[in-house]
Structure formats: C-alpha cells, structure tokens
Design a protein around this motif. Sequence first.
Motif, short mmCIF file in Angstrom:
data_model
loop_
_atom_site.label_atom_id
_atom_site.label_comp_id
_atom_site.label_asym_id
_atom_site.label_seq_id
_atom_site.Cartn_x
_atom_site.Cartn_y
_atom_site.Cartn_z
N PHE A 166 -21.58 -28.23 -27.35
CA PHE A 166 -21.50 -26.91 -26.75
C PHE A 166 -21.24 -27.08 -25.26
O PHE A 166 -21.72 -28.02 -24.64
N THR A 167 -20.48 -26.12 -24.72
CA THR A 167 -20.19 -26.14 -23.29
C THR A 167 -20.47 -24.77 -22.70
O THR A 167 -20.38 -23.76 -23.40
N SER A 168 -20.81 -24.75 -21.42
CA SER A 168 -21.07 -23.49 -20.74
C SER A 168 -20.43 -23.44 -19.36
O SER A 168 -20.53 -22.43 -18.67
N ALA A 169 -19.79 -24.53 -18.97
CA ALA A 169 -19.17 -24.62 -17.64
C ALA A 169 -18.13 -25.74 -17.68
O ALA A 169 -18.17 -26.61 -18.55
N PRO A 170 -17.18 -25.72 -16.75
CA PRO A 170 -16.20 -26.80 -16.70
C PRO A 170 -16.87 -28.17 -16.59
O PRO A 170 -17.80 -28.36 -15.80
N ASP A 171 -16.39 -29.10 -17.42
CA ASP A 171 -16.84 -30.49 -17.38
C ASP A 171 -18.32 -30.67 -17.69
O ASP A 171 -18.93 -31.66 -17.28
N LEU A 172 -18.90 -29.74 -18.42
CA LEU A 172 -20.31 -29.83 -18.82
C LEU A 172 -20.40 -29.58 -20.32
O LEU A 172 -19.87 -28.59 -20.82
N CYS A 173 -21.09 -30.49 -21.04
CA CYS A 173 -21.30 -30.26 -22.47
C CYS A 173 -22.59 -30.93 -22.91
O CYS A 173 -23.12 -31.82 -22.25
N ILE A 174 -23.10 -30.48 -24.08
CA ILE A 174 -24.35 -31.02 -24.61
C ILE A 174 -24.22 -31.22 -26.13
O ILE A 174 -23.46 -30.53 -26.81
N VAL A 175 -25.00 -32.19 -26.63
CA VAL A 175 -25.22 -32.34 -28.07
C VAL A 175 -26.73 -32.44 -28.28
O VAL A 175 -27.45 -32.98 -27.45
N HIS A 176 -27.19 -31.93 -29.43
CA HIS A 176 -28.63 -31.69 -29.59
C HIS A 176 -29.06 -31.99 -31.02
O HIS A 176 -28.36 -31.67 -31.98
N ASN A 177 -30.20 -32.61 -31.16
CA ASN A 177 -30.85 -32.81 -32.46
C ASN A 177 -32.24 -32.21 -32.37
O ASN A 177 -33.05 -32.64 -31.54
N GLY A 178 -32.54 -31.24 -33.21
CA GLY A 178 -33.88 -30.67 -33.21
C GLY A 178 -33.86 -29.16 -33.32
O GLY A 178 -32.85 -28.55 -33.71
N GLN A 179 -34.97 -28.54 -32.94
CA GLN A 179 -35.11 -27.09 -33.01
C GLN A 179 -35.74 -26.58 -31.72
O GLN A 179 -36.68 -27.19 -31.20
N ILE A 180 -35.23 -25.47 -31.23
CA ILE A 180 -35.81 -24.78 -30.08
C ILE A 180 -36.67 -23.64 -30.63
O ILE A 180 -36.14 -22.64 -31.14
#
Length: 311
Positions: A166-180
């Motif tokens: 997922f991305t929310s800004a230029p040149d920024l992204c995340i990958v995630h394992n788990g639950q919020i």
Amino acid sequence: MCGIAGIIYRQPELYKNLGNDLLRLIQPLETRGPDSCGVGVYGSATHQLKILLFAAEDVSWEEVKHWWEKQTKVIEFDAIANGRRIILDTTDKPLNLAQIKRHLAISFPQVHLMSTGQLLEIYKEVGTAENLFQKYQLNNFTGSHGIGHTRMATESIVDTYHSHPFTSAPDLCIVHNGQISNYYKLRFTLEKKGIVFETDNDSEAIAHYIRYQLLQGYSLEQSLQNLLNDIDGTYTFLVATTDKIALVRDKFAAKPAVIYETPEMVAIASEYRCFLNLPHYNPNAKISEPDAGEIKTWSTTNKPTPHLELV
C-alpha cells in the motif's frame, strides 16, 4: 497469515540483483499467503514524476494518454501488461496529485493509480510471485531496495486493489502481516483529517498514518514510534522510502520477522528459510530477530530525495 520480505543493498554493484533476489526471497512465503503477491521496488531516480497505472477492465489507453497530456508534459507512456508506466515532466507545471487522483477516478474509474514517485514502482496482483514477476518482467529489475508481500486474505476481498504493498505518498509504501485491532477508530480519526481510503484493508491505515505523521514534520523513525503507541494489534510490517527500509514489530512480538545481514546487503523475511533461497546465501551472515516493540531502520547509499508531494 501473510508473508513479508525486504532487501536493501549496501553496495551499488549489487543493484542489478534486486529483481531476482526479491523473487527468491518471496517465493517460500507463498505457503503463508497464496492469494496474491506484490512488490514495491526502488529503481533509478528519474528526477521526474513516475506513475504506474493499472486497469482491471478494458480501457482506451490512448484516451488515458490524451487525458494526461492535458494535465502536464508526458515524457514516456509505456505499456506494462494491463497497465502503463508513465514519466511526467512537472518542472513548469507542478501537479496536485490528490486532485489528479480524484479527476482520474471520475474520468476513468477502471484505472487505478498504483504508485507515484521518482524511484518507486509497485506491482501487485492475485496469483503467484512467479506469475507476477514474469508478467511485469521484474526478474531483471535493477534497484537499491524493495519490499514484497504474499497475502492470505482474512477480512477484505481478494483482488489487486486489496493486495500489498500500500502507498499513501510518493516513494512511500508498506507491507504488513497481522491485524490492526483498532482499525475502525484509526480510520475514523484519519478520515476526519481529510484522508481518503481506497479499500477496507486495515493495512492501508498504516500507510495513511505514516503519511500524516510525516506531514506533521516528524522523521520516519519518530513517526513509527508514534505508530507503536497509537495502533493496537499484532503485526510486523516493513516501510520503504527513497533511501530507507524500516521494520516494526508489535509490543507482543506475536508476528514473526527474521533479519539477515552481511557487509553487502540486509534481507528481512517472515521466516528464516527464505534466506536459504537467496542465490548468494552467506552461511556466515548475522541472523537476528527484532524484539517486541522494536523499530529497526536501514539506509541505502541513495541521497534522500524530498517527497514531491505528500498526497
């Protein structure tokens, strides 16, 4: 249960290995997440705005190109599978990317803006890592660092849009394992600040939270520390920017992460066996596991480039 992985090189001569190394690192994680696969990879800086578009349905790409030409100067408009990779010259006419996204969605609702920035390219879809890399010819991708994800959908639907990164800004992204666990509260708080969500995947909230913190003037490291205090749940996730990869583990250490370090590179994965799949696996590498509530950050030799716009 999902799988996350990342690679960051300490020596530029190894950049040519990124595509193949990241594929080999991700593939063992398909047993943790067989539904979809995605990567966020950081290639050569264009010093212009690079945008990746994806269309799940048929679209007239010629019309899409003409639409972009009305917005700004289009340098490149290249076909990549069922999408387009475009380079824009925004020197004389800076773009309001938030506005552009809204207008693009109205004009071409079947077209999704996958990533923006000077270095970042996001590729993701339902299916295996092998199919993804073949479809977008990523095996030979050259770059300084990248992160990847294999998904097992437990809450939201299985499609490209709900896949990671997922991305929310230029040149920024995340990958995630788990639950919020406080996802809805967090989302409501962010939406009150004007942030628009595109999916109901809880991982998207992490990306938006980090962007919001950066907009407040916090460093990446402080933003992640704030996140640890504000987000409840069990998780590990990776964040990538132009020149950094950061690993965050929840305060219960409930979700796995292992770190592989040599003088040449750092690799992170949900399971140790992924490192054995690397073509140049070093048995003398330093192997470690992050502590509960720990944040670890690694930098490339890239010079950090300012965000074009934190949209």
